[in-house]
Motif scaffolding. Sequence first.
Motif, PDB file in Angstrom:
ATOM      1  N   UNK A  17       0.836  -1.203   0.000  1.00 13.33           N
ATOM      2  CA  UNK A  17       0.000   0.000   0.000  1.00 13.33           C
ATOM      3  C   UNK A  17       0.871   1.255   0.000  1.00 13.33           C
ATOM      4  N   UNK A  18       0.397   2.266  -0.709  1.00 12.42           N
ATOM      5  CA  UNK A  18       1.164   3.498  -0.925  1.00 12.42           C
ATOM      6  C   UNK A  18       0.173   4.614  -1.181  1.00 12.42           C
ATOM      7  N   UNK A  19       0.303   5.727  -0.430  1.00 13.17           N
ATOM      8  CA  UNK A  19      -0.647   6.822  -0.623  1.00 13.17           C
ATOM      9  C   UNK A  19      -0.022   8.144  -0.192  1.00 13.17           C
ATOM     10  N   UNK A  20      -0.456   9.242  -0.834  1.00 14.87           N
ATOM     11  CA  UNK A  20       0.025  10.566  -0.458  1.00 14.87           C
ATOM     12  C   UNK A  20      -0.516  10.973   0.899  1.00 14.87           C
ATOM     13  N   UNK A  21       0.251  11.807   1.586  1.00 17.84           N
ATOM     14  CA  UNK A  21      -0.152  12.351   2.876  1.00 17.84           C
ATOM     15  C   UNK A  21      -1.046  13.567   2.684  1.00 17.84           C
ATOM     16  N   UNK A  22      -1.600  14.076   3.776  1.00  8.28           N
ATOM     17  CA  UNK A  22      -2.297  15.359   3.763  1.00  8.28           C
ATOM     18  C   UNK A  22      -1.316  16.479   3.421  1.00  8.28           C
ATOM     19  N   UNK A  23      -0.088  16.331   3.902  1.00  5.11           N
ATOM     20  CA  UNK A  23       0.946  17.340   3.675  1.00  5.11           C
ATOM     21  C   UNK A  23       1.595  17.095   2.315  1.00  5.11           C
ATOM     22  N   UNK A  24       1.721  18.146   1.531  1.00  4.86           N
ATOM     23  CA  UNK A  24       2.394  17.992   0.247  1.00  4.86           C
ATOM     24  C   UNK A  24       3.869  17.673   0.492  1.00  4.86           C
ATOM     25  N   UNK A  25       4.374  16.698  -0.251  1.00  3.17           N
ATOM     26  CA  UNK A  25       5.784  16.354  -0.097  1.00  3.17           C
ATOM     27  C   UNK A  25       6.047  15.203   0.836  1.00  3.17           C
ATOM     28  N   UNK A  26       4.994  14.521   1.313  1.00  2.12           N
ATOM     29  CA  UNK A  26       5.208  13.310   2.098  1.00  2.12           C
ATOM     30  C   UNK A  26       4.170  12.258   1.717  1.00  2.12           C
ATOM     31  N   UNK A  27       4.477  11.001   2.054  1.00  9.09           N
ATOM     32  CA  UNK A  27       3.584   9.904   1.695  1.00  9.09           C
ATOM     33  C   UNK A  27       3.727   8.770   2.706  1.00  9.09           C
ATOM     34  N   UNK A  28       2.793   7.811   2.624  1.00 13.57           N
ATOM     35  CA  UNK A  28       2.766   6.677   3.549  1.00 13.57           C
ATOM     36  C   UNK A  28       2.877   5.360   2.784  1.00 13.57           C
ATOM     37  N   UNK A  29       3.467   4.376   3.455  1.00 15.29           N
ATOM     38  CA  UNK A  29       3.517   3.019   2.921  1.00 15.29           C
ATOM     39  C   UNK A  29       3.103   2.028   4.003  1.00 15.29           C
ATOM     40  N   UNK A  30       2.622   0.876   3.556  1.00 12.24           N
ATOM     41  CA  UNK A  30       2.274  -0.204   4.474  1.00 12.24           C
ATOM     42  C   UNK A  30       2.428  -1.536   3.782  1.00 12.24           C
ATOM     43  N   UNK A  31       2.731  -2.569   4.560  1.00 12.92           N
ATOM     44  CA  UNK A  31       2.899  -3.899   3.975  1.00 12.92           C
ATOM     45  C   UNK A  31       2.968  -4.959   5.046  1.00 12.92           C
ATOM     46  N   UNK A  32       3.918  -5.871   4.898  1.00  7.32           N
ATOM     47  CA  UNK A  32       4.046  -6.976   5.846  1.00  7.32           C
ATOM     48  C   UNK A  32       4.809  -6.603   7.109  1.00  7.32           C
TER      49      UNK A  32
END
Length: 299
Positions: A17-32
């Motif tokens: 999983x990969x998605x942009x944050x609320x803040x421009x210039x950052x993002x989140x990831x998730x996995x195992x």
Amino acid sequence: MLKYLHTFSGHQNPVYALINSDKEGSFFTGGNDKGVVEWSLEKMVFLMVKMPVQSSVYALHNYNHRLFVGERSGAFSVYDFITQKISARINAHPKPIFSIKSIRYKNELLTSGEDGTVGIWSLIDFKELYRLQISYETVRCIAISPDEKEIAFGCKDNAIYIYNSIDYSLKQVLKDHTLPITSLAYHPSGQYLISGSRDAQLKIWTLPHYELSRNIPAHLFAIYDIAFHPQLPYFATGSQDKSIKLWDANNFKLYKILSLEKTGIGHSHSINKVIWSQDGTKLLSTGDDKKIMVWEMED
């Protein structure tokens, strides 16, 4: 069109999983791994483990200052960016959650699972409002039309189910793929739906009647994600064949292939997710090789 810029490393297991944050210039990831991770695109560094999770993360969704985290356990958590805390955890499905989406005009959240159902939840108190038995096999992906009037569900039974969002009635079933559906995306104009499958085909469905207008043998193996550029007429696909492809969103011409084989730089395993940065200057990709790769748009 796209050139390699940077690789983030730090995950110890595959990333789904990969998605942009609320803040421009950052993002989140998730996995195992046992956490949702925040990264900086501005400084190209790891920022923090944003929140712990109890099982593998298969879906991330960012909406209205909240991050929704769908897990293998069948539960989803809600992280509130304002309070910086987990505000809810709901046992939504008996099996893994694969996709989470929101419908703005109804203030509702949709979760789809391996149990073949879709849960519809109030975004006010997270109570379950409806439960749709879409299929008797996994509902792998959800796409919502730009006008939010229709929802497409892609399933392991090789079919795409089109529902009306107003009353959640079934409108149409599309059965032209020969293997499970693994990705769906509506064109931002609302003119068509693109589907990707384990059969490695991209199919173009013209709205409003979802007529099959094009079939493209796009990859060698399953197409796990389709991402439209936020401003320009392009979309990217990520595949189990370890390649990313950039396409013209109007005539479906192939512009670029990003892979170890073609360019000497790329993912060494299946690509599970691709997204564009909020400003559209970068494409991010991640997958089973535990890396997040950043590609920059060239003039």
